[in-house]
Scaffold this motif. Structure first.
Motif, PDB file in Angstrom:
ATOM      1  N   GLU A  12      -4.477  21.592 -22.363  1.00  0.00           N
ATOM      2  CA  GLU A  12      -5.932  21.661 -22.481  1.00  0.00           C
ATOM      3  C   GLU A  12      -6.602  20.398 -21.959  1.00  0.00           C
ATOM      4  O   GLU A  12      -7.677  20.469 -21.354  1.00  0.00           O
ATOM      5  CB  GLU A  12      -6.328  21.911 -23.939  1.00  0.00           C
ATOM      6  N   ALA A  13      -5.993  19.244 -22.202  1.00  0.00           N
ATOM      7  CA  ALA A  13      -6.583  18.003 -21.694  1.00  0.00           C
ATOM      8  C   ALA A  13      -6.747  18.052 -20.188  1.00  0.00           C
ATOM      9  O   ALA A  13      -7.762  17.601 -19.641  1.00  0.00           O
ATOM     10  CB  ALA A  13      -5.710  16.812 -22.098  1.00  0.00           C
ATOM     11  N   VAL A  14      -5.764  18.626 -19.504  1.00  0.00           N
ATOM     12  CA  VAL A  14      -5.826  18.744 -18.045  1.00  0.00           C
ATOM     13  C   VAL A  14      -6.813  19.824 -17.638  1.00  0.00           C
ATOM     14  O   VAL A  14      -7.665  19.623 -16.766  1.00  0.00           O
ATOM     15  CB  VAL A  14      -4.423  19.038 -17.478  1.00  0.00           C
ATOM     16  N   ARG A  15      -6.715  20.976 -18.262  1.00  0.00           N
ATOM     17  CA  ARG A  15      -7.589  22.095 -17.888  1.00  0.00           C
ATOM     18  C   ARG A  15      -9.044  21.791 -18.181  1.00  0.00           C
ATOM     19  O   ARG A  15      -9.926  22.085 -17.358  1.00  0.00           O
ATOM     20  CB  ARG A  15      -7.155  23.371 -18.624  1.00  0.00           C
ATOM     21  N   PHE A  16      -9.328  21.173 -19.324  1.00  0.00           N
ATOM     22  CA  PHE A  16     -10.710  20.845 -19.652  1.00  0.00           C
ATOM     23  C   PHE A  16     -11.278  19.814 -18.672  1.00  0.00           C
ATOM     24  O   PHE A  16     -12.451  19.868 -18.303  1.00  0.00           O
ATOM     25  CB  PHE A  16     -10.809  20.306 -21.080  1.00  0.00           C
ATOM     26  N   THR A  17     -10.447  18.860 -18.258  1.00  0.00           N
ATOM     27  CA  THR A  17     -10.906  17.886 -17.261  1.00  0.00           C
ATOM     28  C   THR A  17     -11.319  18.599 -15.986  1.00  0.00           C
ATOM     29  O   THR A  17     -12.401  18.350 -15.427  1.00  0.00           O
ATOM     30  CB  THR A  17      -9.798  16.863 -16.949  1.00  0.00           C
ATOM     31  N   SER A  18     -10.455  19.498 -15.522  1.00  0.00           N
ATOM     32  CA  SER A  18     -10.756  20.246 -14.302  1.00  0.00           C
ATOM     33  C   SER A  18     -12.007  21.110 -14.463  1.00  0.00           C
ATOM     34  O   SER A  18     -12.886  21.138 -13.592  1.00  0.00           O
ATOM     35  CB  SER A  18      -9.553  21.115 -13.933  1.00  0.00           C
ATOM     36  N   ASP A  19     -12.092  21.804 -15.584  1.00  0.00           N
ATOM     37  CA  ASP A  19     -13.249  22.680 -15.816  1.00  0.00           C
ATOM     38  C   ASP A  19     -14.550  21.885 -15.836  1.00  0.00           C
ATOM     39  O   ASP A  19     -15.564  22.306 -15.259  1.00  0.00           O
ATOM     40  CB  ASP A  19     -13.092  23.416 -17.148  1.00  0.00           C
ATOM     41  N   LEU A  20     -14.548  20.749 -16.517  1.00  0.00           N
ATOM     42  CA  LEU A  20     -15.767  19.952 -16.614  1.00  0.00           C
ATOM     43  C   LEU A  20     -16.160  19.372 -15.265  1.00  0.00           C
ATOM     44  O   LEU A  20     -17.358  19.269 -14.942  1.00  0.00           O
ATOM     45  CB  LEU A  20     -15.579  18.836 -17.645  1.00  0.00           C
ATOM     46  N   ILE A  21     -15.183  18.977 -14.455  1.00  0.00           N
ATOM     47  CA  ILE A  21     -15.492  18.466 -13.123  1.00  0.00           C
ATOM     48  C   ILE A  21     -16.193  19.537 -12.290  1.00  0.00           C
ATOM     49  O   ILE A  21     -17.115  19.231 -11.510  1.00  0.00           O
ATOM     50  CB  ILE A  21     -14.208  17.979 -12.426  1.00  0.00           C
ATOM     51  N   ARG A  22     -15.767  20.773 -12.434  1.00  0.00           N
ATOM     52  CA  ARG A  22     -16.361  21.853 -11.640  1.00  0.00           C
ATOM     53  C   ARG A  22     -17.805  22.140 -12.033  1.00  0.00           C
ATOM     54  O   ARG A  22     -18.532  22.820 -11.292  1.00  0.00           O
ATOM     55  CB  ARG A  22     -15.519  23.121 -11.782  1.00  0.00           C
ATOM     56  N   ILE A  23     -18.233  21.640 -13.172  1.00  0.00           N
ATOM     57  CA  ILE A  23     -19.635  21.787 -13.579  1.00  0.00           C
ATOM     58  C   ILE A  23     -20.387  20.568 -13.055  1.00  0.00           C
ATOM     59  O   ILE A  23     -20.199  19.450 -13.526  1.00  0.00           O
ATOM     60  CB  ILE A  23     -19.767  21.886 -15.108  1.00  0.00           C
ATOM     61  N   ASP A  24     -21.222  20.770 -12.063  1.00  0.00           N
ATOM     62  CA  ASP A  24     -21.926  19.656 -11.405  1.00  0.00           C
ATOM     63  C   ASP A  24     -23.021  19.116 -12.324  1.00  0.00           C
ATOM     64  O   ASP A  24     -24.049  19.752 -12.536  1.00  0.00           O
ATOM     65  CB  ASP A  24     -22.530  20.136 -10.092  1.00  0.00           C
TER      66      ASP A  24
END
Length: 447
Positions: A12-24
């Protein structure tokens, strides 16, 4: 202390980082930014963990999230854990990958916010969700704050929360936020983890020179541009005296001991002798000096100029902007020096002014953070340091909260963490997120 971070939390730490980055959530300043989609994402993840997040806005789209994790000791002071949701702009043409792709490749998460600081937001989310799955509670209440507008003036973020909803932070005496506990490699085989126990103050300035407008072909001894340029040059060329805060003193002392170097007289009454001693020690420390060099002095860097509208017209006024930073205890020196450097023909005022911070390095909270890092990297060295810039800790200090920079990452040698901040090709290793999640879990349960 048993570890409660499972494979799900690490993923989740990795996935949440990626997900949040995709939100500009680009913050362009002057009130231009939208954090709400990221805030809603965070709130959903917290609600799934059984928490009751509150979304708060000073203006539409400038959204903050606050939630409280109940501790087992109702008489204990609360701890604030804060991170911001906004990021600085990024030009896709300059990047190897799109800055808002959140791409995960070759063991690295790419994108704007990967280290500043959506990775930290993601690790905090992963930790509290792991606690919920395992039925674990921290000793003290933990208030989680995910803020807007940290990359500008914080007026829509922590500044708004502190002024309008201080009750959300009742009981909070200490806080952790960006940006400390990352691996610093000095190039000699050692590994340092600098934990921030102080920040320089922010002093963004506007300089205004006035003079006599006229034709560009005529001699003009009261030229506003000339007056401004002279003041800007004096500011840019000025060498500030050494002013050591308690945090920087402690860091200098620890590093001198680690490198078996003589410690200069840090109380030398002669400013020139003090500067010579400190500068000599910094030179002997080599790459390790980069952790301290920006924070032994005040600084003032001219950054913007604006004057005139036509080449053959002498304007009646000219303006410049200066990025000033002030060490703890250095405010009076900063103002008197700027008065002298600008001179009688140039006025200056604060565009944005924030206080410097100082936190004790001999406090139990610092010892806990040190232990958590060394538990997972026992051959490393944890040292205090003062941040050259500023964070939301400045705003929360107005509530009597003592702030530390502690968002752990174990980084490989050659990874320039500081260059990632506001830089091109910002990224964070997956292994670093796993390490940070484990360290955060241990520290937050012990604090």
């Amino acid at each position: 202390m048993a570890e409660h971070i499972d494979a799900t939390a690490l993923d989740e730490a990795v996935r949440f980082t990626s997900d949040l980055i995709r939100i500009d959530t680009t913050n362009r300043g002057q009130g231009e930014g939208v954090e709400r989609p990221a805030a809603e994402y965070v709130a959903e993840r917290l609600a799934e963990a059984g928490l009751d997040p509150v979304l708060l806005e000073k203006a539409p789209g400038r959204t903050n999230v606050v939630a409280r994790v109940s501790g087992t000791d109702p008489g204990a002071d609360a701890l604030l854990v804060h991170g911001h949701l906004d990021v600085v702009p990024a030009d896709p043409a300059e990047w190897s990958v799109h800055p808002f792709s959140g791409e995960i490749a070759d063991g690295v998460v790419w994108g704007r916010g990967a280290v500043d600081m959506k990775d930290s937001d993601a690790m905090v989310l992963a930790v509290v969700r792991a606690w919920a799955r395992a039925g674990v509670r921290p000793r003290r209440d933990i208030v989680l704050a995910f803020t807007a507008d940290e990359e500008d003036t914080a007026q829509f973020g922590s500044g708004y929360l502190v002024a309008s909803r201080p009750e959300l932070f009742d009981g909070c005496t200490e806080a952790i936020g960006e940006s400390g506990a990352f691996t610093f490699h000095p190039g000699d085989g050692r590994r340092f983890y600098p934990v921030a126990a102080g920040e320089r103050g922010t002093a963004w300035l506007t300089l205004t020179a006035t003079g006599r407008a006229g034709h560009g072909s005529k001699i003009n001894r009261t030229n506003a541009v000339t007056r401004l340029a002279a003041a800007v040059n004096r500011i840019g060329e000025h060498t500030w005296p050494v002013r050591l805060s308690p945090t920087v003193r402690a860091a200098l002392t620890e590093l001198a001991t680690l490198y078996d170097l003589p410690l200069p007289d840090l109380d030398a009454p002669d400013p020139e002798a003090l500067a010579a001693g400190v500068d000599d020690l910094l030179a002997r420390l080599g790459p390790a000096a980069a952790l301290l060099a920006p924070t032994v002095r005040n600084s003032a860097n001219p950054t913007m100029l604006d004057a005139g509208y036509k080449v053959n017209v002498i304007p009646g006024s000219a303006t410049a902007h200066v990025d000033g930073r002030v060490v703890p205890g250095g405010d009076e020196e900063f103002t008197t020096t700027l008065d002298r450097l600008t001179g009688p023909d140039v006025a200056w005022d604060y565009l944005h002014h924030e206080i410097p911070l100082q936190a004790p390095v001999d406090a139990p909270v610092f010892a806990v953070m040190r232990e958590a890092l060394l538990h997972f990297d026992p051959d490393a060295h944890v040292i205090p340091y003062c941040m050259s810039g500023g964070t939301d800790a400045k705003q929360f200090s107005r509530l009597g909260v003592t702030g530390y920079g502690f968002m752990p990452l174990r980084l490989p040698e050659g990874f320039d963490y500081q260059a990632m901040f506001h830089g091109v090709d910002e990224r964070v290793p997956v292994d670093a997120l796993h390490f940070g999640t484990r360290v955060l879990d241990r520290a937050l349960r012990a604090l």
